[in-house]
Enzyme design. Structure first.
Site, PDB file in Angstrom:
ATOM      1  N   TYR A 273     -10.211 -10.628  -6.708  1.00  0.00           N
ATOM      2  CA  TYR A 273      -8.989 -10.679  -7.633  1.00  0.00           C
ATOM      3  C   TYR A 273      -9.515 -11.845  -8.612  1.00  0.00           C
ATOM      4  O   TYR A 273      -8.811 -12.092  -9.659  1.00  0.00           O
ATOM      5  CB  TYR A 273      -7.844 -10.713  -7.140  1.00  0.00           C
ATOM      6  CG  TYR A 273      -7.469  -9.592  -6.516  1.00  0.00           C
ATOM      7  CD1 TYR A 273      -7.277  -8.349  -7.424  1.00  0.00           C
ATOM      8  CD2 TYR A 273      -7.267  -9.116  -5.040  1.00  0.00           C
ATOM      9  CE1 TYR A 273      -6.646  -7.078  -6.708  1.00  0.00           C
ATOM     10  CE2 TYR A 273      -7.079  -7.914  -4.599  1.00  0.00           C
ATOM     11  CZ  TYR A 273      -6.797  -6.941  -5.414  1.00  0.00           C
ATOM     12  OH  TYR A 273      -6.418  -5.806  -4.816  1.00  0.00           O
TER      13      TYR A 273
ATOM     14  N   ARG B 137       0.912  -1.267   0.036  1.00  0.00           N
ATOM     15  CA  ARG B 137      -0.045   0.105   0.145  1.00  0.00           C
ATOM     16  C   ARG B 137       0.847   1.199   0.183  1.00  0.00           C
ATOM     17  O   ARG B 137       2.167   1.146   0.482  1.00  0.00           O
ATOM     18  CB  ARG B 137      -0.839  -0.043   1.062  1.00  0.00           C
ATOM     19  CG  ARG B 137      -1.867  -1.175   1.419  1.00  0.00           C
ATOM     20  CD  ARG B 137      -2.667  -0.969   2.585  1.00  0.00           C
ATOM     21  NE  ARG B 137      -3.418  -1.971   2.858  1.00  0.00           N
ATOM     22  CZ  ARG B 137      -3.371  -3.067   3.660  1.00  0.00           C
ATOM     23  NH1 ARG B 137      -2.173  -3.239   4.093  1.00  0.00           N
ATOM     24  NH2 ARG B 137      -4.271  -4.086   3.502  1.00  0.00           N
TER      25      ARG B 137
ATOM     26  N   LYS C  66      -2.694  -2.202   7.805  1.00  0.00           N
ATOM     27  CA  LYS C  66      -3.941  -1.725   8.492  1.00  0.00           C
ATOM     28  C   LYS C  66      -4.161  -2.303   9.692  1.00  0.00           C
ATOM     29  O   LYS C  66      -3.757  -3.550   9.930  1.00  0.00           O
ATOM     30  CB  LYS C  66      -5.226  -2.063   7.455  1.00  0.00           C
ATOM     31  CG  LYS C  66      -5.204  -1.127   6.360  1.00  0.00           C
ATOM     32  CD  LYS C  66      -6.629  -1.289   5.318  1.00  0.00           C
ATOM     33  CE  LYS C  66      -6.653  -0.123   4.372  1.00  0.00           C
ATOM     34  NZ  LYS C  66      -7.857  -0.419   3.425  1.00  0.00           N
TER      35      LYS C  66
ATOM     36  N   HIS D 292      -4.679  -8.699   3.832  1.00  0.00           N
ATOM     37  CA  HIS D 292      -5.952  -8.553   4.012  1.00  0.00           C
ATOM     38  C   HIS D 292      -6.362  -9.800   5.254  1.00  0.00           C
ATOM     39  O   HIS D 292      -6.038 -10.674   5.488  1.00  0.00           O
ATOM     40  CB  HIS D 292      -6.675  -9.435   2.659  1.00  0.00           C
ATOM     41  CG  HIS D 292      -6.538  -8.538   1.616  1.00  0.00           C
ATOM     42  ND1 HIS D 292      -6.910  -8.979   0.400  1.00  0.00           N
ATOM     43  CD2 HIS D 292      -6.303  -7.054   1.469  1.00  0.00           C
ATOM     44  CE1 HIS D 292      -6.718  -7.888  -0.405  1.00  0.00           C
ATOM     45  NE2 HIS D 292      -6.497  -6.576   0.166  1.00  0.00           N
TER      46      HIS D 292
ATOM     47  N   HIS E 157      -1.902   2.288  -5.980  1.00  0.00           N
ATOM     48  CA  HIS E 157      -3.032   1.329  -5.541  1.00  0.00           C
ATOM     49  C   HIS E 157      -3.476   0.279  -6.745  1.00  0.00           C
ATOM     50  O   HIS E 157      -3.499  -0.695  -6.770  1.00  0.00           O
ATOM     51  CB  HIS E 157      -4.396   1.656  -5.112  1.00  0.00           C
ATOM     52  CG  HIS E 157      -4.640   1.009  -4.008  1.00  0.00           C
ATOM     53  ND1 HIS E 157      -4.114   0.654  -2.726  1.00  0.00           N
ATOM     54  CD2 HIS E 157      -5.634   0.037  -3.821  1.00  0.00           C
ATOM     55  CE1 HIS E 157      -4.491  -0.044  -1.775  1.00  0.00           C
ATOM     56  NE2 HIS E 157      -5.637  -0.368  -2.552  1.00  0.00           N
TER      57      HIS E 157
ATOM     58  N   ARG F  41      -0.658  -2.098  -6.865  1.00  0.00           N
ATOM     59  CA  ARG F  41      -0.974  -3.067  -5.794  1.00  0.00           C
ATOM     60  C   ARG F  41      -2.032  -4.163  -6.451  1.00  0.00           C
ATOM     61  O   ARG F  41      -1.835  -5.401  -6.363  1.00  0.00           O
ATOM     62  CB  ARG F  41      -1.526  -2.533  -4.433  1.00  0.00           C
ATOM     63  CG  ARG F  41      -1.969  -3.637  -3.406  1.00  0.00           C
ATOM     64  CD  ARG F  41      -2.212  -2.645  -2.295  1.00  0.00           C
ATOM     65  NE  ARG F  41      -3.041  -3.417  -1.328  1.00  0.00           N
ATOM     66  CZ  ARG F  41      -2.740  -4.336  -0.332  1.00  0.00           C
ATOM     67  NH1 ARG F  41      -1.522  -4.486  -0.247  1.00  0.00           N
ATOM     68  NH2 ARG F  41      -3.720  -4.871   0.356  1.00  0.00           N
TER      69      ARG F  41
END
Length: 337
Positions: free
Chosen positions: A307, A162, A193, A298, A272, A275
């Site tokens: 994806y 990120r 995150k 994630h 992004h 990514r």
């Protein structure tokens, strides 16, 4: 729901258009909404009045079933879930006002929701475009920008970072470091995150680009003036500007965008997107959804599953381009008898 005739009030005898106009005057003069907002409300209520006329029902006699039917009609007509949600918001406000005026017993729009909007697919580059951007060496006029930006692109595409994770990288590990790159091990330690740490591989090309950037960076350090950051060594940031300070996410967005155009890509690229490209291309090659989930950091596999839709899209395009059956014309002869 009570009908128009069963409710008493000073406006009870007024037709639908008059009620709509009184409501628009209310939001324009009493609530002082912007002219643009009033114009949008006007269009939405015109739609409502048209639907009511077609259904042979007065505006004050509209029920939730009517609203649901009209929502279905708009959706079948191609209107997006977001667009329907905005229309419902305008209708809901109108019926709330009618309720305060004593003209309806309940709000028929209260429990009606718009269809969920389809979650858009993330935008990813083709493999050729991603490699073209990552391989771009710059014009040679500014070795500082060429070396730094090449290393940033390699990490964004090669490791799926990120942009916030990229900006927080330091040159080396320390107590105050959020993240760093271990060139010998070929690993990047990042803080993602939710303050979750993870380790992602750094490929050979990215290691080479980082080594080239660190050489340029080291030569420029004596001339840089930057205050020390509490808890960290001066110039700790891996990616810095010409004044020695850590690059911001906005700066990286601008540099990636400019570099993509310099590399000859048809449309500008944002960090992004690199990514997304990383995730899509790794999944196409490996089909390892759990592995891609770990690399991206994630928390839920459902976030990574989007994806797989990109992967299917890739396969569909390959089918259209290569499979003999994809080129058979419909309605024609299948061969001589």
């Amino acid at each position: 729901m009570a009908s128009h005739d069963s409710l008493d009030g000073p406006l009870a005898s007024q037709p639908g258009p008059a009620l709509v106009q009184r409501y628009l005057d209310h939001v324009r003069f009493e609530k002082r909404l912007a002219a643009r907002t009033v114009a949008l409300y006007t269009l939405d209520l015109e739609k409502l009045a048209t639907h009511a006329v077609q259904a042979d029902v007065s505006l004050t006699a509209v029920e939730a079933g009517h609203i649901r039917r009209w929502v279905a009609q708009m959706h079948n007509g191609g209107r997006s879930g977001r667009g329907i949600a905005l229309i419902l918001s305008g209708w809901r406000g109108f019926y709330s006002w009618l309720g305060r005026e004593g003209l309806v017993a309940s709000n028929p729009v209260c429990d009606v929701r718009a269809p969920k909007a389809a979650k858009p697919l993330p935008k990813a580059l083709s493999v050729d475009d991603a490699v073209q951007m990552a391989s771009f060496e710059g014009n040679g006029k500014d070795p500082w920008l060429d070396a730094r930006d090449a290393a940033m692109v390699e990490l964004l595409y090669g490791s799926g970072l990120r942009v916030a994770e990229l900006t927080s990288l330091d040159v080396q590990a320390s107590d105050g470091a959020c993240g760093w790159v271990d060139l010998q091990a070929g690993e990047a330690h990042v803080l993602g995150k939710g303050s979750k740490r993870r380790i992602v591989p750094v490929g050979t090309k990215a290691v080479q680009a980082l080594q080239a950037w660190l050489l340029v960076r080291a030569k420029a350090l004596p001339a840089l003036q930057s205050p020390a950051v509490p808890g960290a060594t001066p110039h700790a940031a891996l990616f810095i500007g010409r004044n020695g300070t850590r690059l911001t996410t906005q700066s990286i967005w601008q540099r990636v965008r400019q570099r993509s155009l310099q590399a000859g890509l048809a449309a500008p690229v944002h960090p992004h997107m690199l990514r997304h490209s990383f995730a899509s291309h790794v999944l196409q090659s490996s089909s390892d959804l759990r592995g891609v989930q770990e690399l991206l950091g994630h928390a839920n596999i459902s976030t990574t599953q989007i994806y797989t839709r990109l992967d299917f899209q890739h396969l569909a395009k390959a089918y259209d381009a290569a499979h003999p059956r994809a080129h058979i014309k419909t309605g024609g002869s299948s061969g001589s008898k």
